[in-house]
Design a protein around this motif. Structure first.
Motif, mmCIF file in Angstrom:
data_model
loop_
_atom_site.group_PDB
_atom_site.id
_atom_site.type_symbol
_atom_site.label_atom_id
_atom_site.label_comp_id
_atom_site.label_asym_id
_atom_site.label_seq_id
_atom_site.Cartn_x
_atom_site.Cartn_y
_atom_site.Cartn_z
ATOM 1 N N GLY A 175 0.825 -1.212 0.000
ATOM 2 C CA GLY A 175 0.000 0.000 0.000
ATOM 3 C C GLY A 175 0.855 1.256 0.000
ATOM 4 O O GLY A 175 1.893 1.311 0.669
ATOM 5 N N ASP A 176 0.456 2.217 -0.806
ATOM 6 C CA ASP A 176 1.073 3.547 -0.852
ATOM 7 C C ASP A 176 2.594 3.543 -1.004
ATOM 8 O O ASP A 176 3.305 4.205 -0.249
ATOM 9 C CB ASP A 176 0.659 4.370 0.380
ATOM 10 N N ARG A 177 3.083 2.807 -1.970
ATOM 11 C CA ARG A 177 4.520 2.889 -2.338
ATOM 12 C C ARG A 177 4.652 3.868 -3.497
ATOM 13 O O ARG A 177 3.875 3.805 -4.463
ATOM 14 C CB ARG A 177 5.033 1.528 -2.819
ATOM 15 N N LYS A 178 5.694 4.700 -3.433
ATOM 16 C CA LYS A 178 5.936 5.647 -4.524
ATOM 17 C C LYS A 178 6.350 4.886 -5.790
ATOM 18 O O LYS A 178 7.113 3.911 -5.706
ATOM 19 C CB LYS A 178 7.027 6.620 -4.094
ATOM 20 N N VAL A 179 5.846 5.341 -6.927
ATOM 21 C CA VAL A 179 6.159 4.689 -8.204
ATOM 22 C C VAL A 179 6.632 5.748 -9.191
ATOM 23 O O VAL A 179 6.013 6.810 -9.319
ATOM 24 C CB VAL A 179 4.904 3.970 -8.769
ATOM 25 N N LEU A 180 7.734 5.450 -9.869
ATOM 26 C CA LEU A 180 8.257 6.362 -10.884
ATOM 27 C C LEU A 180 8.371 5.599 -12.194
ATOM 28 O O LEU A 180 8.963 4.517 -12.245
ATOM 29 C CB LEU A 180 9.645 6.883 -10.454
ATOM 30 N N LEU A 181 7.788 6.179 -13.236
ATOM 31 C CA LEU A 181 7.868 5.584 -14.582
ATOM 32 C C LEU A 181 8.599 6.563 -15.482
ATOM 33 O O LEU A 181 8.231 7.744 -15.547
ATOM 34 C CB LEU A 181 6.451 5.340 -15.131
#
Ligand code: 0L1
Ligand code: MG
Length: 254
Positions: A175-181
């Motif tokens: 839950g609520d992990r930062k994601v960068l694409l």
């Protein structure tokens, strides 16, 4: 309900659109499809791939973000099938010439440690997960300009085109992990909470939909839970997703 002949004709049309990389108009321009019809076309479409030797490797969920649901005016997630031919190795190459207008989404993948019986309403999908990984999903709608209805996109196997899995880790709270694409010069940031508030809810939603549609889930299969950011165009060069505390996954468009 549409007839078996129409189901087959629509599956052929979508299959040809993919194999010839020629986008097709929305099925809704000429047919009035119910959701059940759309899943029947999807089954027929996937059956064509299996008849050519492809093996089922899992499922994917779509429309798992509030923004996407609101855009489509729906409140139910959609499910599509993954096959071995769609799998690209981490850090591997994906030929853009084989696709129509691909986009990429950063996702969470779950792997199943044992079979889940879709007919058993008490089956507990979360308990069946034996590993999690960062993932990329490449979507490539077979419809012109990504213009489709809810039923259209279900029929088109939810735009599934390819997927890439990063390194597996033990099951954990995601839950609520930062994601960068990052894809070429474009970048999107988001959080796993964009996936139904918490990706574990994707498993609950999937369990319900598999029960209703009698979709079996097998040990070793992969579940793509949904996108953590808006999709970016997949371009030549490196595309990478990083999920905080879980790791990264990369594909090269060539
Ligand atoms: O969430 C998804 O995997 C996308 C589902 C299909 C919608 C699209 O092609 O944009
Ligand atoms: Mg997706």
């Amino acid at each position: 309900m549409i007839t078996e002949e129409t189901t087959a004709a629509l599956a052929d049309r979508l299959d040809t659109a993919r194999t010839t990389r020629t986008a097709t108009p929305s099925l809704a321009d000429t047919h009035s499809l119910h959701v059940d019809d759309a899943y029947a076309v999807q089954r027929a479409l996937v059956a064509r791939r299996r008849a050519r030797g492809e093996r089922l490797t899992g499922v994917k969920l779509g429309f798992t973000s509030e923004a996407k649901m609101a855009q489509m005016g729906v409140s139910e997630v959609i499910v599509g099938r993954l096959t071995d031919a769609m799998r690209v190795a981490d850090d591997g190459d994906l030929a853009l010439a084989g696709l129509i207008h691909p986009k990429v989404e950063p996702e969470i993948a779950y792997r199943l440690g044992y079979d889940v019986d879709p007919g058993d309403p008490t089956s507990f999908l979360v308990g069946a997960v034996d590993a999690v990984a960062p993932a990329l999903e490449i979507i490539d709608s077979r419809y012109r300009d990504f213009r489709f209805t809810y039923e259209d996109v279900i029929a088109d196997n939810t735009s599934a085109a390819a997927y890439v899995l990063g390194p597996w880790s033990p099951p954990q709270d995601l839950g609520d992990r930062k994601v960068l694409l990052t894809s070429g010069v474009q970048e999107a940031t988001g959080s796993t909470s964009a996936i139904l508030g918490d990706p574990v809810r994707a498993l609950h939603a999937l369990r319900d939909i598999c029960h209703r549609r009698m979709i079996p889930l097998r040990a070793g299969e992969v579940i793509l839970a949904g996108a953590a950011t808006a999709a970016l165009p997949l371009v030549a060069g490196t595309t990478r997703a990083e999920v905080a505390g879980l790791g990264s996954v990369t594909v090269r468009g060539v």
